[in-house]
Design an enzyme around this catalytic site. Structure first.
Site, PDB file in Angstrom:
ATOM      1  N   ASP A 170      -4.839 -34.725 -27.156  1.00 57.73           N
ATOM      2  CA  ASP A 170      -4.574 -36.471 -27.824  1.00 57.73           C
ATOM      3  C   ASP A 170      -3.027 -36.531 -27.248  1.00 57.73           C
ATOM      4  O   ASP A 170      -2.567 -36.913 -26.572  1.00 57.73           O
ATOM      5  CB  ASP A 170      -5.512 -36.695 -28.420  1.00 57.73           C
ATOM      6  CG  ASP A 170      -5.509 -37.494 -28.905  1.00 57.73           C
ATOM      7  OD1 ASP A 170      -6.733 -38.420 -27.914  1.00 57.73           O
ATOM      8  OD2 ASP A 170      -5.400 -39.017 -29.844  1.00 57.73           O
ATOM      9  N   TYR A 203      -0.726 -47.597 -29.321  1.00 59.02           N
ATOM     10  CA  TYR A 203      -1.993 -47.814 -28.008  1.00 59.02           C
ATOM     11  C   TYR A 203      -1.136 -48.676 -27.720  1.00 59.02           C
ATOM     12  O   TYR A 203      -0.769 -48.347 -26.404  1.00 59.02           O
ATOM     13  CB  TYR A 203      -3.422 -47.801 -28.927  1.00 59.02           C
ATOM     14  CG  TYR A 203      -3.830 -46.407 -28.689  1.00 59.02           C
ATOM     15  CD1 TYR A 203      -4.397 -46.134 -28.009  1.00 59.02           C
ATOM     16  CD2 TYR A 203      -4.004 -45.986 -29.982  1.00 59.02           C
ATOM     17  CE1 TYR A 203      -5.663 -44.552 -27.679  1.00 59.02           C
ATOM     18  CE2 TYR A 203      -4.977 -44.909 -30.287  1.00 59.02           C
ATOM     19  CZ  TYR A 203      -5.610 -44.217 -29.059  1.00 59.02           C
ATOM     20  OH  TYR A 203      -6.345 -43.053 -29.312  1.00 59.02           O
ATOM     21  N   HIS A 262     -13.237 -32.230 -28.343  1.00 54.23           N
ATOM     22  CA  HIS A 262     -11.749 -32.717 -28.618  1.00 54.23           C
ATOM     23  C   HIS A 262     -10.930 -32.668 -29.803  1.00 54.23           C
ATOM     24  O   HIS A 262      -9.687 -31.995 -29.754  1.00 54.23           O
ATOM     25  CB  HIS A 262     -11.989 -34.806 -28.309  1.00 54.23           C
ATOM     26  CG  HIS A 262     -10.608 -35.538 -28.176  1.00 54.23           C
ATOM     27  ND1 HIS A 262      -9.449 -34.725 -26.533  1.00 54.23           N
ATOM     28  CD2 HIS A 262      -9.810 -35.669 -29.192  1.00 54.23           C
ATOM     29  CE1 HIS A 262      -8.755 -36.081 -26.685  1.00 54.23           C
ATOM     30  NE2 HIS A 262      -8.666 -36.240 -28.361  1.00 54.23           N
TER      31      HIS A 262
END
Length: 382
Positions: free
Chosen positions: A178, A304, A355
């Protein structure tokens, strides 16, 4: 500051306040005959919050987390929390593991003993690692940045400082998934001399498929990525554009925070829509608690924003790279693209897991990491 021992102890005031909020949730409606397709399902979240309120024991989980050797130091004005577990073997290879969102350093809690003490799990002590697992700035027990610009590139520079200047390793290994994949790749791109190799469980969302002639695999990926971003990428859009707006609600409501995070654990893991198939309630809530007790959901979302506004370009990565892809992960990358952009020396497709590979299939991941790094152990003179 110098490296200091760190021990988790959340104040009773924070826990009492949490209990009050869990007892006074104002629930929204849910449309009849709907389930998870519009977001976190109401009856599931009510059940989880009920368990959190009435049965979950943070002090017991806190005790488990404190079994790891934890530390903090200050790098570039930000306090960095990290686990540092020494390997039990003749010449442990130093390895830094970087997590992503919405997990935390807890992503690696199951795999740490497999890597530090392989002999206790049926492995070879010569395959042991010194394992370092930092919390990203703005996540968990690391400090919250008060200035902009902390992105994957900046974190990779902090990790280089942590491993060399703070911990004294001349050369080390790095791995991540990630957001941790991006940090690890920047480490490799900008500090190849410090690294034996890097190991990745994904390579992020590829947005630069600009070749005039794409392979069939790349065309399929391009189509899948566009569909995934349209259907599943809403969280990414808001965190990349208006993280501050989002932070008010998620910092104020534990039920809201749980709803925001839990959907991703369900959607991105190999659970076939059944969360208990992969994660216990205690596991899920402890991940949520790391964000709640440190009030870092807002600062984590800002990563982000920074990654979408301030990241420098990344060139070809010459450092030997191992890629382990888990069958149920989102957007498995096209091999051709990976081979053009990274020096891939090991490519493994694993039959299960999603994930959150280190949480879901720690044994499979540990095996692949041991195999990838075995050829580099002769170089280790730390």
């Amino acid at each position: 500051m110098a490296i200091e021992r760190f021990h988790i102890h959340v104040s009773s005031e924070i826990l009492d306040d949490l209990q009050y909020r869990l007892h006074h949730v104002r629930w929204p409606d849910q449309l009849e005959n709907s389930s998870w397709e519009r977001g976190t399902e109401l009856s599931y979240l009510k059940s989880l919050v009920s368990y959190w309120r009435d049965h979950y024991d943070w002090r017991a989980q806190e005790s488990v987390l404190n079994r790891f050797s934890q530390f903090r130091c200050n790098i570039d004005g930000i306090d960095v929390h990290f686990v540092h577990e020494r390997g039990k073997g003749p010449n442990p290879l130093p390895l830094i593991l970087t997590h992503g969102w919405p997990d935390s350093y807890l992503r690696y809690q199951k795999i740490i003993p497999l890597l530090t003490d392989p002999a206790s799990y049926g492995g070879n002590p010569e395959d042991s690692f010194d394992v370092i697992v930092p919390s990203l700035p703005g996540f968990g027990f690391s400090g919250r940045p008060n200035l902009p610009g902390i992105n994957n590139f900046r974190v990779s520079e902090m990790w280089a400082t942590l491993m060399t200047k703070e911990l004294g390793y001349e050369k080390f290994a790095a791995a991540g998934g990630d957001m941790g994949s991006g940090v690890t790749r920047y480490l490799a791109a900008n500090h190849p001399d410090l690294l034996f190799g890097i190991h990745l469980t994904d390579i992020g969302i590829i947005r630069d498929l600009m070749k005039a002639k794409l392979s069939e695999e790349e065309l399929r990926y391009q189509k899948s990525a566009s569909e995934w971003i349209a259907q599943e990428g809403g969280y990414m859009s808001i965190q990349s554009t208006r993280p501050q707006t989002l932070a008010y609600g998620l910092s104020d409501s534990p039920a809201g925070l749980a709803g925001w995070m839990i959907e991703k654990f369900r959607a991105w893991s190999d659970c076939n829509g059944n969360l208990p198939q992969r994660f216990s309630e205690d596991e899920l809530i402890t991940h949520i608690m790391i964000y709640w007790v440190t009030n870092t959901i807002g600062s984590s979302a800002h990563m982000y924003y920074e990654n979408s506004h301030s990241l420098p370009p990344m060139g070809y990565i010459e450092v030997p790279t191992g890629i382990a892809l888990f069958a149920a992960d989102v957007l498995l990358p096209p091999k051709e693209w990976a081979m053009r952009n990274l020096n891939v020396t090991r490519w493994t497709s694993l039959p299960r897991g999603g994930h959150f590979a280190a949480l879901e299939e720690p044994e499979l991941l540990a095996q692949d990491m041991r195999a990838f790094y075995k050829p580099f152990r002769a170089e280790n003179k730390n």
